[in-house]
Design a protein around this motif. Sequence first.
Motif, PDB file in Angstrom:
ATOM      1  N   ASN A 176     -13.152  89.312  -8.877  1.00 13.24           N
ATOM      2  CA  ASN A 176     -14.149  88.264  -8.790  1.00 13.24           C
ATOM      3  C   ASN A 176     -14.194  87.535 -10.125  1.00 13.24           C
ATOM      4  N   ASP A 178     -16.296  84.374 -11.941  1.00 15.24           N
ATOM      5  CA  ASP A 178     -17.358  83.372 -11.934  1.00 15.24           C
ATOM      6  C   ASP A 178     -17.360  82.647 -13.271  1.00 15.24           C
ATOM      7  N   ASP A 206     -16.491  79.866  -8.490  1.00 14.42           N
ATOM      8  CA  ASP A 206     -16.711  81.136  -7.797  1.00 14.42           C
ATOM      9  C   ASP A 206     -15.418  81.468  -7.059  1.00 14.42           C
ATOM     10  N   ARG A 208     -12.617  84.568  -5.561  1.00 20.52           N
ATOM     11  CA  ARG A 208     -12.382  85.951  -5.158  1.00 20.52           C
ATOM     12  C   ARG A 208     -10.896  86.129  -4.868  1.00 20.52           C
TER      13      ARG A 208
END
Length: 297
Positions: A176, A178, A206, A208
Amino acid sequence: VEVVRRVEVVKGPMSALYGRGGVAGTLSYFTLDPFAAGNSVGLKVGSFGTVKPFGTFSQRLSDDAALMVAASHEKSDGWADDAARKSSSLFVKGSWLMGPGSSLDVALLHHRNRQGLSSYVPLAADGSVIELPRGRRANNNIDDAHADRQTDTVYAIWNQRLTADWKLKLSASIGNRDGTYKGGFWGSYDATAQTISWLGFEGITDARTGYLDAQFTGQVGAHRIVAGVSHEQTRAKPIENWTGAPFTFYEQLVDVTTGNVIDPASFVTDQRLRASSRARVSSLYLQDEIDLAAQWR
């Protein structure tokens, strides 16, 4: 960096050795073995007020299991005005010996970095620096200008020896990422009005990622075989916000004599981008390394 044992660089399609046949190559990082990492603490001190304490601690849990924890925190004033930086990392790795020729490694990596964004210095037509009434800091970026990034990754690797010549490696990871970038794009300097203009911008990331790989390696005479299958999936959701005066493409004026933003109450914030994307890549790979010298012996 403190837990990295070595780094291998493979150029070109030979990177299939590490599970994916990237045509440009691969960087492969090998971390310390928790069974032999030991314990250590340290302190790094550098220019621009840089200080970084760090430590690595390992513990054998049993004859077949060991755990390693490494952490660090770095703080620096930065090489330019308003460019202070803070960075922290945590790395946890566990290793298990599952049986004859079998082992499992599981690790967690957390990293966060906050970087202040420095100012631009206005230049005259001849390239000389224009002296401002309050110095360079009068040309500050928009309020709270910074770049903030956080990365979290978990991975697992299982190695199993199948025969004297063949072994299997299963790899899985999920990550992840961010991030926030808040800063102004340089506009112009008005010597008459004693103002500097910025275009207020904020970008939010954002993302993933997930990865699975099964790889077989073995030796058949002079042939070293590497074969496997992999699947990778990514998802990203970028957002862009613009803040500033209406009808002037989000311009923000700063009075260089006071450092104050002019009429911030008139500013508007518009979301100019909100997107979502996905990508999936699956691959089969096969590589045969032939030891020609063995044929000539």
